[in-house]
Design a protein around this motif. Sequence first.
Motif, PDB file in Angstrom:
ATOM      1  N   SER A  29      34.767  31.620  52.452  1.00 21.06           N
ATOM      2  CA  SER A  29      34.736  32.500  51.279  1.00 21.06           C
ATOM      3  C   SER A  29      33.785  31.990  50.200  1.00 21.06           C
ATOM      4  N   VAL A  30      33.483  30.712  50.203  1.00 21.84           N
ATOM      5  CA  VAL A  30      32.642  30.135  49.149  1.00 21.84           C
ATOM      6  C   VAL A  30      31.279  30.821  49.054  1.00 21.84           C
ATOM      7  N   PRO A  31      30.548  31.029  50.163  1.00 19.60           N
ATOM      8  CA  PRO A  31      29.237  31.673  50.046  1.00 19.60           C
ATOM      9  C   PRO A  31      29.283  33.135  49.595  1.00 19.60           C
ATOM     10  N   VAL A  32      30.431  33.782  49.761  1.00 12.02           N
ATOM     11  CA  VAL A  32      30.532  35.196  49.390  1.00 12.02           C
ATOM     12  C   VAL A  32      31.443  35.397  48.173  1.00 12.02           C
ATOM     13  N   ARG A  33      31.707  34.327  47.455  1.00 10.60           N
ATOM     14  CA  ARG A  33      32.639  34.383  46.312  1.00 10.60           C
ATOM     15  C   ARG A  33      32.224  35.436  45.293  1.00 10.60           C
ATOM     16  N   ASP A  34      30.923  35.521  44.971  1.00 13.36           N
ATOM     17  CA  ASP A  34      30.470  36.516  43.989  1.00 13.36           C
ATOM     18  C   ASP A  34      30.719  37.935  44.483  1.00 13.36           C
ATOM     19  N   GLU A  35      30.496  38.170  45.761  1.00  8.77           N
ATOM     20  CA  GLU A  35      30.741  39.503  46.323  1.00  8.77           C
ATOM     21  C   GLU A  35      32.238  39.826  46.344  1.00  8.77           C
ATOM     22  N   LEU A  36      33.068  38.830  46.653  1.00  5.58           N
ATOM     23  CA  LEU A  36      34.517  39.034  46.613  1.00  5.58           C
ATOM     24  C   LEU A  36      34.981  39.308  45.179  1.00  5.58           C
ATOM     25  N   GLN A  37      34.382  38.591  44.230  1.00  8.59           N
ATOM     26  CA  GLN A  37      34.702  38.831  42.816  1.00  8.59           C
ATOM     27  C   GLN A  37      34.351  40.260  42.418  1.00  8.59           C
ATOM     28  N   ALA A  38      33.248  40.769  42.942  1.00  9.94           N
ATOM     29  CA  ALA A  38      32.854  42.150  42.644  1.00  9.94           C
ATOM     30  C   ALA A  38      33.870  43.140  43.209  1.00  9.94           C
ATOM     31  N   VAL A  39      34.420  42.843  44.385  1.00  9.99           N
ATOM     32  CA  VAL A  39      35.436  43.714  44.971  1.00  9.99           C
ATOM     33  C   VAL A  39      36.673  43.747  44.080  1.00  9.99           C
ATOM     34  N   VAL A  40      37.191  42.588  43.692  1.00  2.00           N
ATOM     35  CA  VAL A  40      38.418  42.574  42.879  1.00  2.00           C
ATOM     36  C   VAL A  40      38.171  43.156  41.495  1.00  2.00           C
ATOM     37  N   ALA A  41      37.004  42.905  40.934  1.00  2.00           N
ATOM     38  CA  ALA A  41      36.686  43.483  39.623  1.00  2.00           C
ATOM     39  C   ALA A  41      36.609  45.002  39.712  1.00  2.00           C
ATOM     40  N   GLY A  42      36.043  45.525  40.793  1.00  2.00           N
ATOM     41  CA  GLY A  42      35.973  46.970  40.986  1.00  2.00           C
ATOM     42  C   GLY A  42      37.356  47.592  41.102  1.00  2.00           C
ATOM     43  N   VAL A  43      38.251  46.916  41.818  1.00  2.00           N
ATOM     44  CA  VAL A  43      39.626  47.409  41.945  1.00  2.00           C
ATOM     45  C   VAL A  43      40.319  47.384  40.582  1.00  2.00           C
TER      46      VAL A  43
END
Length: 168
Positions: A29-43
């Motif tokens: 998850s570390v390399p995609v942390r920013d993208e995961l953050q974008a998912v949760v922020a969008g929700v």
Amino acid sequence: MPQSGYEATSLDVLVDSRTETVTNLLANSVPVRDELQAVVAGVATRLSVPVVALNLVRPDAVLIAAATGIGGWMAETGGVPAGWAVCPRVVNPDKPLIVVDLHAEQWGPFRSADLYGAARSYAGVPLRVGGTVVGTLCAFAPDPNSFDATTVALLEEHGHRAVRLLDR
């Protein structure tokens, strides 16, 4: 009566498999942390709630892979003991869960208000990687009875996107 694959599999094997998968996903998850953050922020934006989290669930702990609105000791440690969290109640039966009022439920030896503060409602959906339930995408709201089937559908939709990111 024929058994499903789940019924024919030892619980120990399922737990060990989940633990290994979750441990690997946390590292991935570390390399995609920013993208995961974008998912949760969008929700969080779509639901107009302060807290949304993508959690990876082990038998001993719920680990935060990405979140909005989480601070204090939870943010510093990156998770909570599994016994203190709602998410294992989603992962173990592999079903979405809505808790109408977190403060009305008993959560081990702690007062619910001490664990969840201002959060009163919870909605979470299971996340699956390779057939293994590895965590949840969940939301917390400050008012009781804030979530419904529409919330679950939105979490499932965004959960699929998060799983694609985790499982690259």
